[in-house]
Design an enzyme around this catalytic site. Structure first.
Site, short mmCIF file in Angstrom:
data_model
loop_
_atom_site.label_atom_id
_atom_site.label_comp_id
_atom_site.label_asym_id
_atom_site.label_seq_id
_atom_site.Cartn_x
_atom_site.Cartn_y
_atom_site.Cartn_z
NE ARG A 34 23.10 28.70 24.07
CZ ARG A 34 24.05 29.61 24.13
NH1 ARG A 34 23.72 30.89 24.28
NH2 ARG A 34 25.32 29.27 24.03
N GLY A 88 27.80 35.63 32.37
CA GLY A 88 28.72 36.36 31.50
C GLY A 88 28.18 37.71 31.09
CB SER A 147 32.91 34.37 31.90
OG SER A 147 33.53 34.18 30.65
CG ASP A 198 35.29 32.75 27.34
OD1 ASP A 198 35.87 31.65 27.30
OD2 ASP A 198 34.18 32.94 26.82
CD GLN A 214 39.67 25.01 26.80
OE1 GLN A 214 39.95 26.19 26.83
NE2 GLN A 214 39.27 24.42 25.69
NE ARG A 215 31.63 25.92 28.95
CZ ARG A 215 31.62 27.24 28.82
NH1 ARG A 215 31.36 28.00 29.87
NH2 ARG A 215 31.86 27.80 27.66
CG ASN A 233 55.25 34.12 56.64
OD1 ASN A 233 55.67 33.98 55.49
ND2 ASN A 233 55.88 33.64 57.70
N GLY A 280 53.29 28.24 59.27
CA GLY A 280 54.06 28.92 60.30
C GLY A 280 53.14 29.53 61.34
#
Length: 728
Positions: A73, A103, A149, A151, A257-258, A500, A543
């Site tokens: 920051r 963000g 981000s 979010d 989560q980050r 495919n 394939g």
């Protein structure tokens, strides 16, 4: 003047940011320009923490979570004096292009910086901080944004870098919690990140609502229609209180989560967007607006940054004004469709959705081909939609062989109705719960297949599968004149790891495969890095399509990728071996030095994976080692990826709506309508239904793939970012 391009990560970190840094640095160097990293975000810009970047500095970045060049920051940058110092630092380093991954706040600050640039330079000249010549030389600054981000809260893009990695962490946690919830008949309230955007909660919410357990997902910024905050504790009190009296627990996932390694999709997205960002910087002219790089469905798009920021702010204003319909509209059509699909497929007892008796259909559901992650999600969603609308969903077990083997006197035959309780838990399961088979109608008999359609009075057919499913649809369309039971609407949802199927750039199951393969390659690459002087040749499935090999190569930073489309020859091998010699010679013991070559299973009948590894070992003359690795069916994955789950839900609902549109049409009318036999697909920036009559003309039947493959352009990006020289 040689263009110097800086790259910066800002705001909260998100998985995939490092992939964008690697792509920007190497694309810049490939373009004959110089690359710089602004360390620690805007703080580094203001305080002159700027580092010149070389090719090897970003080796192995894709697999690393967070941001390796840092973010912080910076209150100083919010003030004009801070931006003045930032401008001077850029000019001192000769940087006239900037790519920022962050963000909405970071990108808004970037656009402010760009607009103030002429005034900032005038102030610096007046203060004799820079010369008039420097002002003339750097008269404009071009900034391109990448939205990083978890979010996914930025307008005009379907996905932001990091959001699917975060969703993967949530789904993994919910899978773990779900077993406990079911065992104890408990309720769980799960708080997920997302601030004022409910994307993470909505996507994760495609998953859990059953009888033995209740799982409620609450976004951290959730509120009611009066804009009053809804906390997990408030939800717990409702569930635990009368009349429900459920044993309820709260779990806050938080920064879990980050973190962690980015998923395959975020690695691909960050790489492709990073490449496009550099192109946008190099193409910029004085007076051009700032751009950001978005993705719409499957297409990378350059859009004006200011417009997207304005749309993002309008979304917040719509919520503040309690205009929730407008807010959903501003989130874009994909979000709205996911939301509607969620509402339809999470509960079947919705009287308002029921159709009149005379508009209800018998809809057959069949899986054809090899198993693919997301098949069960598609089947479950189709069943939920049918039940909500009053249709009868019939599961054909074990493909077309299962259909023709069925006898009515068997209580548990191969054709039977599906109910909600049975399918509700399928969304997180891999494979195919109703069974799948590669045999087509022609293998088991067109007459027998049509007779079963007649016996069961099917009004429509929903097929989920790969190229075999595509071929089956083609066979039944061709046979509709001879066999009246085939004169019903039929739609195919492509589901195959090979991706495919003609008519789509994305098949359900391919993302699950890529995640499994990327995890495997990360482990192999770690081994190669530890051994320092070792290269692994990894064989991929797919394939006769090189999609999986190419996109995995994009995600892991493969040194080379061999595909069926290009083939392999001695000249190619000789070039790559020489490139290996040069690469190992310049490594000087650096970390993340492991090297991988991906070989698609049908790239060559002669040069097998093991033979390639042996040739490399022989030609290395002891300077480095070579090994081969074959992950095989590990690539099908175990648990479907979040992207395969949510896209399967959305596309299955659209398929059901497509079939429903033919209610009341006669067999003759349907036979005459080529659009009644269709494939749903994602092509560019749109979801489309392709007519089989047209798609058959776009099919390479011999090699079982489309004549034109949209992903082929990515092969050059893999080569460019690995530094692989081209054969003349």
């Amino acid at each position: 003047m040689t263009k110097r391009i800086g790259v910066m990560t800002s705001g909260g970190d998100s998985p995939g940011m490092n992939g964008s840094v690697r792509a920007v640095v190497r694309t810049t160097l490939n373009s004959g320009c110089e690359a710089f990293a602004i360390l620690e975000g805007y703080d580094g810009l203001v305080n002159n923490m700027i580092k010149k970047m070389e090719w090897a500095d970003v080796r192995g970045f894709q697999s690393e979570g967070g941001t390796l060049i840092g973010t912080a920051r910076c209150a100083e940058f919010r003030e004009r004096n801070g931006r003045l110092r930032g401008a001077k630092n850029l000019i001192t380093h000769g940087i006239n292009g900037l790519v920022i991954c962050g963000g909405d706040g970071s990108l808004t600050g970037a656009d402010t910086f760009r607009k103030e640039w002429p005034g900032l330079l005038s102030e610096l000249v007046a203060a004799k901080e820079i010369t008039q010549e420097q002002q003339d030389e750097f008269s404009f600054l071009n900034i391109v944004g990448l939205v990083g981000s978890i979010d996914n809260d930025f307008a005009d893009t379907d996905a932001t870098i990091g959001c699917y990695s975060s969703l993967g962490k949530i789904c993994e946690s919910l899978d773990t919690i779900d077993s406990t919830a079911s065992s104890h008949q408990r309720a769980f309230v799960i708080e997920v990140m997302g601030r004022h955007c409910g994307w993470l909660g909505l996507m994760a919410g495609h998953r859990k609502l059953g009888k033995r357990k209740t799982v409620v997902i609450v976004a951290e910024g959730a509120h009611d229609e009066d804009l009053k905050h809804i906390s997990p504790t408030m939800v717990k009190d409702v569930l635990a209180g009368a009349p429900l009296k459920l044993d309820t627990r709260i779990t806050t996932l938080g920064h879990l989560q980050r973190g962690g390694s980015p998923c395959a999709y975020d690695r691909q997205l960050s790489t492709l967007q990073g490449v496009e960002a550099v192109k946008a910087v190099l193409a910029a002219k004085p007076g051009d607006p700032s751009y950001f790089i978005s993705i719409i469905e499957n297409k990378i798009v350059k859009k004006p940054l200011l417009e997207a920021v304005a749309s993002t702010l309008k979304l917040a204003e719509a919520i503040k004004a309690k205009d929730f319909e407008k807010a959903i509209e501003l989130r874009g059509p994909e979000f709205a469709e996911y939301y509607e699909a969620y509402k339809i497929t999470t509960a079947t007892d919705q009287p308002g959705l029921k159709l009149p008796e005379n508009k209800r259909m018998n809809i057959a559901i069949i899986n054809v081909g090899a198993p693919a992650g997301g098949m069960n999600s598609a089947t479950r969603s189709a069943v939920a939609y049918c039940l909500a609308r009053g249709h009868t969903p019939w599961a054909i077990h074990n493909g077309f062989p299962g259909l023709v083997r069925h006898h009515r006197d068997k209580p548990e035959g191969s054709v039977r109705k599906l109910d909600w309780l049975e399918v509700d838990c399928w969304i997180s399961k891999g494979g195919s719960e109703i069974g799948t088979n590669r045999d087509m109608p022609s293998n088991v008999g067109l007459f027998a297949t049509a007779d079963c359609f007649r016996e069961w009075k099917f009004d429509a057919l929903f097929i989920v599968g790969g190229f075999e499913a595509y071929t089956a649809l083609s066979e039944m369309r061709a046979a509709r004149k001879e066999f009246p039971p085939f004169r019903i609407p039929m739609v195919l949802l492509p589901a195959t790891i090979s991706n495919n199927v003609p008519g789509t750039e994305y098949s359900v199951g391919s993302d699950t495969c890529l995640n499994a393969l990327v995890s495997y390659c990360d482990a192999v690459k770690q081994s190669a890095s530890a051994s320092r002087r070792r290269v692994f040749v990894v064989e991929t499935q797919g394939g006769k399509s090189g999609y999986i090999a190419t996109m995995a190569g994009l995600a892991i930073g493969a040194l080379a990728v061999y595909t069926p489309e290009e083939g392999i020859d001695l000249q190619t091998l000789a070039r790559d071996i020489q490139h290996l010699r040069e690469s190992f010679a310049t490594d000087r013991g650096q970390t993340r030095a492991g090297k991988l070559i991906l070989n698609s299973e049908h790239a060559s009948a002669t040069y097998t994976t093991q033979l390639i590894a042996n040739i490399i070992k022989e030609e290395s003359k002891g300077r480095f080692e070579s090994r081969h690795a074959i992950p095989g069916h590990f690539q099908q994955g175990v648990t479907p990826s979040p992207m395969d789950r949510v896209r399967a839900v959305r596309l299955a609902v659209k398929c059901m709506q497509r079939l429903e549109a033919y209610v009341g049409r006669t067999g003759e009318e349907i036979m005459a309508d080529e659009n009644a036999y269709a494939v749903i697909g994602i092509k560019g920036a749109s979801v489309v239904f392709g007519s089989m009559a047209e798609l058959e003309q776009e099919t390479n039947w011999k090699d079982r793939r489309p004549v034109s493959e949209a992903w082929l352009a990515n092969k050059k990006i893999v080569d460019d970012l690995s530094g692989r020289p081209q054969v003349p």
